[in-house]
Design a protein around this motif. Structure first.
Motif, PDB file in Angstrom:
ATOM      1  N   UNK A  27      -3.229 -15.312   3.598  1.00  0.00           N
ATOM      2  CA  UNK A  27      -3.450 -14.062   2.863  1.00  0.00           C
ATOM      3  C   UNK A  27      -3.827 -12.967   3.853  1.00  0.00           C
ATOM      4  N   UNK A  28      -3.080 -11.870   3.838  1.00  0.00           N
ATOM      5  CA  UNK A  28      -3.417 -10.736   4.697  1.00  0.00           C
ATOM      6  C   UNK A  28      -4.365  -9.815   3.924  1.00  0.00           C
ATOM      7  N   UNK A  29      -5.643 -10.185   3.943  1.00  0.00           N
ATOM      8  CA  UNK A  29      -6.640  -9.418   3.183  1.00  0.00           C
ATOM      9  C   UNK A  29      -6.826  -8.023   3.737  1.00  0.00           C
ATOM     10  N   UNK A  30      -6.647  -7.893   5.049  1.00  0.00           N
ATOM     11  CA  UNK A  30      -6.898  -6.590   5.666  1.00  0.00           C
ATOM     12  C   UNK A  30      -5.870  -5.573   5.195  1.00  0.00           C
ATOM     13  N   UNK A  31      -4.627  -6.004   5.071  1.00  0.00           N
ATOM     14  CA  UNK A  31      -3.601  -5.091   4.561  1.00  0.00           C
ATOM     15  C   UNK A  31      -3.923  -4.714   3.123  1.00  0.00           C
ATOM     16  N   UNK A  32      -4.436  -5.673   2.350  1.00  0.00           N
ATOM     17  CA  UNK A  32      -4.784  -5.375   0.953  1.00  0.00           C
ATOM     18  C   UNK A  32      -5.934  -4.386   0.885  1.00  0.00           C
ATOM     19  N   UNK A  33      -6.922  -4.545   1.774  1.00  0.00           N
ATOM     20  CA  UNK A  33      -8.045  -3.606   1.773  1.00  0.00           C
ATOM     21  C   UNK A  33      -7.573  -2.209   2.161  1.00  0.00           C
ATOM     22  N   UNK A  34      -6.687  -2.162   3.148  1.00  0.00           N
ATOM     23  CA  UNK A  34      -6.153  -0.860   3.572  1.00  0.00           C
ATOM     24  C   UNK A  34      -5.456  -0.152   2.427  1.00  0.00           C
ATOM     25  N   UNK A  35      -4.742  -0.934   1.619  1.00  0.00           N
ATOM     26  CA  UNK A  35      -3.852  -0.317   0.630  1.00  0.00           C
ATOM     27  C   UNK A  35      -4.549   0.071  -0.668  1.00  0.00           C
ATOM     28  N   UNK A  36      -5.780  -0.370  -0.889  1.00  0.00           N
ATOM     29  CA  UNK A  36      -6.511   0.110  -2.066  1.00  0.00           C
ATOM     30  C   UNK A  36      -6.602  -0.886  -3.204  1.00  0.00           C
ATOM     31  N   UNK A  37      -7.363  -0.510  -4.250  1.00  0.00           N
ATOM     32  CA  UNK A  37      -7.701  -1.454  -5.318  1.00  0.00           C
ATOM     33  C   UNK A  37      -6.497  -2.007  -6.070  1.00  0.00           C
ATOM     34  N   UNK A  38      -5.471  -1.186  -6.292  1.00  0.00           N
ATOM     35  CA  UNK A  38      -4.316  -1.680  -7.053  1.00  0.00           C
ATOM     36  C   UNK A  38      -3.632  -2.792  -6.268  1.00  0.00           C
ATOM     37  N   UNK A  39      -3.529  -2.604  -4.963  1.00  0.00           N
ATOM     38  CA  UNK A  39      -2.897  -3.590  -4.100  1.00  0.00           C
ATOM     39  C   UNK A  39      -3.717  -4.875  -4.076  1.00  0.00           C
ATOM     40  N   UNK A  40      -5.017  -4.717  -4.058  1.00  0.00           N
ATOM     41  CA  UNK A  40      -5.913  -5.857  -4.009  1.00  0.00           C
ATOM     42  C   UNK A  40      -5.754  -6.714  -5.269  1.00  0.00           C
ATOM     43  N   UNK A  41      -5.754  -6.045  -6.418  1.00  0.00           N
ATOM     44  CA  UNK A  41      -5.579  -6.753  -7.690  1.00  0.00           C
ATOM     45  C   UNK A  41      -4.210  -7.416  -7.731  1.00  0.00           C
ATOM     46  N   UNK A  42      -3.220  -6.722  -7.186  1.00  0.00           N
ATOM     47  CA  UNK A  42      -1.846  -7.226  -7.153  1.00  0.00           C
ATOM     48  C   UNK A  42      -1.766  -8.512  -6.330  1.00  0.00           C
ATOM     49  N   UNK A  43      -2.487  -8.538  -5.203  1.00  0.00           N
ATOM     50  CA  UNK A  43      -2.482  -9.735  -4.350  1.00  0.00           C
ATOM     51  C   UNK A  43      -3.092 -10.916  -5.094  1.00  0.00           C
ATOM     52  N   UNK A  44      -4.194 -10.673  -5.773  1.00  0.00           N
ATOM     53  CA  UNK A  44      -4.858 -11.749  -6.505  1.00  0.00           C
ATOM     54  C   UNK A  44      -3.940 -12.301  -7.600  1.00  0.00           C
ATOM     55  N   UNK A  45      -3.297 -11.391  -8.317  1.00  0.00           N
ATOM     56  CA  UNK A  45      -2.397 -11.803  -9.404  1.00  0.00           C
ATOM     57  C   UNK A  45      -1.223 -12.611  -8.845  1.00  0.00           C
ATOM     58  N   UNK A  46      -0.685 -12.141  -7.714  1.00  0.00           N
ATOM     59  CA  UNK A  46       0.452 -12.836  -7.108  1.00  0.00           C
ATOM     60  C   UNK A  46       0.041 -14.244  -6.660  1.00  0.00           C
ATOM     61  N   UNK A  47      -1.147 -14.372  -6.081  1.00  0.00           N
ATOM     62  CA  UNK A  47      -1.608 -15.693  -5.624  1.00  0.00           C
ATOM     63  C   UNK A  47      -1.766 -16.655  -6.795  1.00  0.00           C
ATOM     64  N   UNK A  48      -2.333 -16.156  -7.875  1.00  0.00           N
ATOM     65  CA  UNK A  48      -2.524 -17.005  -9.054  1.00  0.00           C
ATOM     66  C   UNK A  48      -1.178 -17.506  -9.560  1.00  0.00           C
TER      67      UNK A  48
END
Ligand SMILES: Nc1nc2c(ncn2[C@@H]2O[C@H](COP(=O)(O)OP(=O)(O)OP(=O)(O)O)[C@@H](O)[C@H]2O)c(=O)[nH]1
Ligand SMILES: [Mg+2]
Length: 465
Positions: free
Chosen positions: A286-307
């Motif tokens: 998981x590239x968490x740093x890219x998700x943090x850079x990209x903002x809350x929508x991206x972060x939620x999107x990553x979590x949803x995709x992983x699930x």
């Protein structure tokens, strides 16, 4: 044939023969299939390349027990069986070149087999056969394709419902507008017209591409639309999600639904059957740093995709006999990749944040009683951690060459929150993690990674005893 393998009776025999060999190996528990899972750009190809480099080299892996105990003897690449071979030599040459370069994004599926040799620790086995072998099999594929696996359990109405709902979210609404406008102008129950469906598919693809490239979002389905591989230009990709409603035979709705089913049953099911249904162990990068850079929508999107992705794997222990026929994943490692983008002092937070993010997705494998671990790693370390003083404060910085700049820089990349970021974290602009150019990969050199050896120990250490 989906998944990139050759077709025909010769290929079938080759595949059968290959399977018989693998089954025999599995009987002796000497073949291990490792799923390297991760969304696009999460670091799969680099992880695989660095893992092979280090296992071939046998240096710089102090946390691998077999190395530490002096029992590890080395590795060699083996022919991967049917299908394309992972281009290790090419990637290795790029990373060890002058200047070194990151390999480009993966467009096709490729398989790798690496045979490891070690001295066994078992007292009885050591008398009979002191030198043992383990064949590690890994596939590399475009991260986009992973997001197709959840489609296996969805019909056209469910796929469409999800896709249309997602397109309504604030982050995506604008990007979806051209496709949605065209969609609204059509009578979906009217007799189908190939050209209209193709046009709709093109608009939907353009929307998905914007989600990827401009918005940096991960949850983009179907994955072959943005990275078609050998299916580029194929009519199999000429469909798009449509709102539910009457679908008389011959209508646009009926045609799109039929196309979707073909895509799901031929392309996705083939990819799953041939490659994903048979893994023993799994690492999820998981590239968490890219998700943090990209903002809350991206972060939620990553979590949803992983699930979504983890729903597609089969977890749970199985006896060796059952494993022969229906292998199950019995260990999963969640790894925050590219940990070298931040200073060492941030690694504990990076790990804690990943633990928090995968709490939901990890529930399924944990519930099945399998071993789950979390760590922060850098498969190929490209920076050093340094401490500098700035206005009377000591800051933990990283020193490296930024990706698009030709000079060494020391920078303070910011701090990682140990828990999900708060509203003010997102608005304060505190996340500015930068990408670095690779450091030259060398043989015999230690410190070219961060915790890659711990990852390998967790994933295969017990098979090297
Ligand atoms: N500094 C650093 N950068 C990394 C590391 N691993 C990956 N990267 C960066 O992340 C980019 C993507 O890594 P890849 O391994 O190609 O990602 P992937 O998951 O194979 O991506 P797809 O093939 O698109 O699915 C690389 O080009 C590097 O810029 C690492 O360990 N350290
Ligand atoms: Mg790749």
């Amino acid at each position: 044939m989906a998944g990139g393998g050759p077709a025909g009776p010769g290929a079938f025999l080759a595949e059968l023969w290959d399977e018989i060999g693998l089954a025999a190996d599995r009987l002796r528990d000497r073949h291990l299939r490792l799923a390297v899972t991760g969304l696009r750009r999460s670091g799969k190809t680099i992880f695989i390349t660095s893992l092979v480099h280090h296992l071939l080299d046998g240096v710089g892996l102090p946390f691998l027990a077999a190395v530490h105990e002096g029992r590890y003897l080395g590795a060699r690449l083996r022919p991967p069986g049917p299908g394309a071979a992972f281009p290790y030599a090419e990637f290795h040459a790029e990373l060890s070149g002058d200047p070194p370069r990151w390999p480009k994004a993966t467009e096709r599926l490729a398989t790798l087999r690496l045979e490891l040799a070690f001295r066994t620790r078992g007292m009885i086995l050591a008398r009979v056969s002191p030198i043992q072998h383990l064949t590690l099999e890994i596939i590399d594929y475009p991260g986009e394709w992973l997001l197709d696996l959840p489609l296996l359990e969805r019909d056209f109405a469910a796929f469409s419902g999800d896709a249309l709902q997602l397109a309504e979210t604030p982050a995506r609404r604008d990007a979806a507008a051209p496709w949605r406008e065209r969609l609204a102008s059509l009578d979906l129950a009217a007799p189908a017209d190939e050209a209209t469906l193709a046009e709709l598919a093109a608009l939907y693809t353009a929307y998905l591409q914007r989600c990827h490239r401009e918005l940096g979002l991960s949850l983009v389905q179907p994955g072959r639309f943005t990275n078609p591989g050998e299916l580029a230009g194929s009519p199999l990709l000429a469909f798009a999600p449509l709102p539910d409603g009457p679908a008389p035979p011959g209508s646009l709705r009926a045609l799109a639904a039929a196309r979707y089913r073909r895509y799901r049953d031929e392309v996705v099911a083939g990819f799953y059957r041939e490659h994903f249904s048979r893994f023993d162990r799994q690492i999820v990068l998981v590239d968490l740093l890219a998700s943090l850079n990209a903002g809350p929508a991206h972060f939620a999107d990553t979590e949803q995709a992983l699930t979504l992705i983890l729903e597609s794997f089969r977890y749970g222990e199985a006896s060796w006999l059952a494993r022969l026929f229906a292998p199950r994943i019995d260990k999963v490692l969640f790894a925050a990749s590219k940990a070298d983008h931040v200073a060492h002092s941030q690694h504990a937070n990076l790990k804690a944040l990943l633990e928090r993010l995968v709490q939901g997705p990890a529930r399924r494998p944990r519930f099945s009683g399998i071993a789950v671990d979390v760590l922060a790693l850098a498969a190929l370390r490209s920076t050093d951690s340094v401490r500098t003083e700035y206005q009377g404060q000591v800051l933990s910085c990283v020193r490296g060459r930024l990706k698009d700049e030709d000079r060494e820089t020391v920078l303070f990349p910011g701090e990682i929150p140990p828990d999900l970021p708060e509203r003010e974290d997102w608005t304060s602009g505190r996340f500015r993690f930068r990408e670095f150019a690779p450091r030259r990969l060398r043989a015999g050199s230690v410190e070219q990674h961060i915790r890659l050896d711990q990852a390998i120990e967790f994933l295969i250490g017990d098979k090297l005893r």
